[in-house]
Every structure is written in structure tokens, then in C-alpha cells.
Motif scaffolding. Structure first.
Motif, PDB file in Angstrom:
ATOM      1  N   LEU A 126       6.335 -20.900  39.579  1.00 14.93           N
ATOM      2  CA  LEU A 126       5.470 -20.178  40.197  1.00 14.93           C
ATOM      3  C   LEU A 126       5.138 -18.800  39.844  1.00 14.93           C
ATOM      4  O   LEU A 126       4.809 -18.042  40.293  1.00 14.93           O
ATOM      5  N   CYS A 127       5.553 -18.689  38.642  1.00 14.53           N
ATOM      6  CA  CYS A 127       5.582 -17.336  37.848  1.00 14.53           C
ATOM      7  C   CYS A 127       6.111 -16.164  38.755  1.00 14.53           C
ATOM      8  O   CYS A 127       5.204 -15.314  39.078  1.00 14.53           O
ATOM      9  N   ASN A 128       7.071 -16.377  39.334  1.00 20.94           N
ATOM     10  CA  ASN A 128       7.879 -15.517  40.458  1.00 20.94           C
ATOM     11  C   ASN A 128       7.783 -14.137  40.056  1.00 20.94           C
ATOM     12  O   ASN A 128       7.430 -13.406  41.133  1.00 20.94           O
ATOM     13  N   GLU A 129       8.046 -13.844  39.384  1.00 20.58           N
ATOM     14  CA  GLU A 129       8.140 -12.352  38.942  1.00 20.58           C
ATOM     15  C   GLU A 129       6.662 -11.706  38.873  1.00 20.58           C
ATOM     16  O   GLU A 129       6.570 -10.717  39.370  1.00 20.58           O
ATOM     17  N   ARG A 130       5.794 -12.397  38.420  1.00 16.59           N
ATOM     18  CA  ARG A 130       4.329 -12.147  38.505  1.00 16.59           C
ATOM     19  C   ARG A 130       3.881 -12.071  39.807  1.00 16.59           C
ATOM     20  O   ARG A 130       2.972 -11.148  40.276  1.00 16.59           O
ATOM     21  N   VAL A 131       4.056 -13.156  40.589  1.00 16.47           N
ATOM     22  CA  VAL A 131       3.723 -13.090  41.907  1.00 16.47           C
ATOM     23  C   VAL A 131       4.214 -11.970  42.734  1.00 16.47           C
ATOM     24  O   VAL A 131       3.575 -11.164  43.707  1.00 16.47           O
ATOM     25  N   LYS A 132       5.556 -11.370  42.608  1.00 18.19           N
ATOM     26  CA  LYS A 132       6.179 -10.512  43.295  1.00 18.19           C
ATOM     27  C   LYS A 132       5.513  -9.061  42.975  1.00 18.19           C
ATOM     28  O   LYS A 132       5.566  -8.119  43.656  1.00 18.19           O
ATOM     29  N   GLY A 134       2.428  -9.021  42.405  1.00 17.27           N
ATOM     30  CA  GLY A 134       1.034  -8.751  42.899  1.00 17.27           C
ATOM     31  C   GLY A 134       0.049  -9.476  42.118  1.00 17.27           C
ATOM     32  O   GLY A 134      -1.197  -9.215  42.423  1.00 17.27           O
ATOM     33  N   ARG A 135       0.446 -10.148  40.847  1.00 17.01           N
ATOM     34  CA  ARG A 135      -0.379 -10.819  40.061  1.00 17.01           C
ATOM     35  C   ARG A 135      -0.306 -12.277  40.544  1.00 17.01           C
ATOM     36  O   ARG A 135       0.259 -12.808  41.174  1.00 17.01           O
ATOM     37  N   LYS A 136      -1.461 -13.087  39.792  1.00 16.23           N
ATOM     38  CA  LYS A 136      -1.438 -14.526  39.977  1.00 16.23           C
ATOM     39  C   LYS A 136      -0.770 -15.271  39.002  1.00 16.23           C
ATOM     40  O   LYS A 136      -0.378 -14.829  38.071  1.00 16.23           O
ATOM     41  N   PRO A 137      -0.175 -16.425  39.255  1.00  9.24           N
ATOM     42  CA  PRO A 137       0.631 -17.322  38.261  1.00  9.24           C
ATOM     43  C   PRO A 137      -0.300 -17.337  37.166  1.00  9.24           C
ATOM     44  O   PRO A 137      -1.634 -17.093  37.195  1.00  9.24           O
ATOM     45  N   ALA A 138       0.508 -17.696  35.822  1.00  5.99           N
ATOM     46  CA  ALA A 138      -0.229 -17.342  34.563  1.00  5.99           C
ATOM     47  C   ALA A 138      -1.553 -18.461  34.404  1.00  5.99           C
ATOM     48  O   ALA A 138      -2.535 -18.490  33.838  1.00  5.99           O
ATOM     49  N   CYS A 139      -1.088 -19.859  34.938  1.00  7.81           N
ATOM     50  CA  CYS A 139      -2.021 -20.697  34.908  1.00  7.81           C
ATOM     51  C   CYS A 139      -3.456 -20.637  35.647  1.00  7.81           C
ATOM     52  O   CYS A 139      -4.443 -20.977  35.107  1.00  7.81           O
TER      53      CYS A 139
END
Length: 197
Positions: A126-132, A134-139
Motif C-alpha cells: 500500500l506504499c505504506n511510507e508514501r501513505v504515512k 500524506g501521499r497516494k500510493p504510486a499506482c
């Protein structure tokens, strides 16, 4: 908690989600490095079924069968994001997780995260680091047609259910004309290929 939802009728099978996932999970973080690298990890796969396409990845179920089935403790749930995470260093490649996954979302190979250059399980994180951050998953960020949506789980399920029922009963809210045309062309091409075999 937020999850990735698939609106498969909008999927154009462009595979931008696969490319973005490969770049996001490659140590170099670049497309040039990810291309041709056998250890490149792609956590989402665009499947073609007849003339339809569907981006498939981990659904981060609750409860998660893979989490319960893993004997080595390599699979865990992030308390903050709700994502099901897999620790490649602890994975024994026993495939118990893949056997119980109803979505066929877990694959095996030697990735950049695996130790000792051996095959291990890998899946969408879930692109966990991106989500944390505040960004959306890469896909989701790479999807140009809007087929992948990152939204609150409960609210989106209720919205989709009521929207689908309304569309079914009243015939409202069709696809945009360009997508309808694309889908019709894809159906005709599929029929042509099938007839030629």
C-alpha cells in the motif's frame, strides 16, 4: 482506513500502475534502473480477461487470511495505515500465505528486499511510507483513467453500492463517451482475434 478501489470499466490496460509500482519499489527509484532488472518488484498486475482488464493487487483484508496463515511471523498489519506488510527477512517462502489468499495477490521471487538472494514472498504494501507522508500510493497516482481510487473504505463501499443500484434500476451515470468507444473497439478487436484463431 483508506484502501485502493478498482473501477475496472475505466481501466485501459496501459500498465502505468505497474510501471509506477516498479519504480517506487526499486532501490534506485528510477525507470531506467528498474527496466531489465530481474529483481524488480511489481506489486500490481494488470490482468486481461476476455476483452476486459483488471489491475490486481493485495486488498489488505480485515481479517487477513495471509496474516493468520504465516508461520514465521513475516506478515503483520500496520496499526496506523491498516496495511498488511511482509518482512522479506523473516519470510521462509513456505507459500502458506499464497495458498490462503483469495485474490492471488502474493508472488514469489528474489527481490531487492530478500536476503541471501533467495525467493521470498512479495505483495503490495500500500506504499505504506508514501501513505504515512500524506501521499497516494504510486499506482493510484499514476492511473490516468481513474480506474484506481484511494478512498476511505466504509464510505466508498456505501457510495459504490448505492451508485450501482441507482444505475442498475434507473440506468443513470454511464461511462464517458471516450471510454465507451475504447471499450467497444477493444471488444471488436478481441472478437476479430478470436475469430482468426
Amino acid at each position: 482506513m483508506k484502501r485502493i478501489f478498482v473501477q475496472y470499466k475505466k481501466c485501459l490496460a496501459c500498465k502505468a500502475c505497474e510501471t509506477a509500482c516498479a519504480v517506487e519499489h526499486h532501490p534506485a527509484g528510477s525507470l531506467a534502473a528498474a527496466l531489465g532488472d530481474r529483481k524488480t518488484q511489481v506489486n500490481v498486475r494488470v490482468l486481461g480477461i476476455e476483452h476486459e482488464s483488471f489491475p490486481l493487487s493485495c486488498r489488505h483484508c480485515d481479517p487477513a487470511d495471509c496474516l493468520d496463515a504465516c508461520p514465521s511471523g513475516a506478515i503483520s498489519r500496520d496499526a496506523e495505515s491498516g496495511a498488511i506488510l511482509l518482512d522479506a527477512a523473516m519470510c521462509k517462502a513456505c507459500a502458506m500465505c499464497a495458498m490462503v489468499c483469495p485474490f492471488d495477490a502474493i508472488s514469489f521471487k528474489a527481490t531487492h528486499r530478500s536476503c541471501y538472494d533467495r525467493d521470498v514472498a512479495y505483495k503490495c504494501d500500500l506504499c505504506n511510507e508514501r501513505v504515512k507522508a500524506g501521499r497516494k500510493p504510486a499506482c493510484v497516482e499514476a492511473c490516468h483513467s481513474g480506474a484506481l481510487v484511494y478512498a476511505d473504505y466504509d464510505a466508498n463501499r456505501l457510495k459504490q453500492a448505492s451508485k450501482s443500484l441507482r444505475a442498475y434500476l434507473l440506468g443513470e451515470e454511464g461511462l464517458p463517451p471516450q471510454l465507451e468507444l475504447f471499450r467497444e473497439l477493444r471488444r471488436k478487436e478481441f472478437a476479430r482475434r478470436r475469430g482468426g484463431e
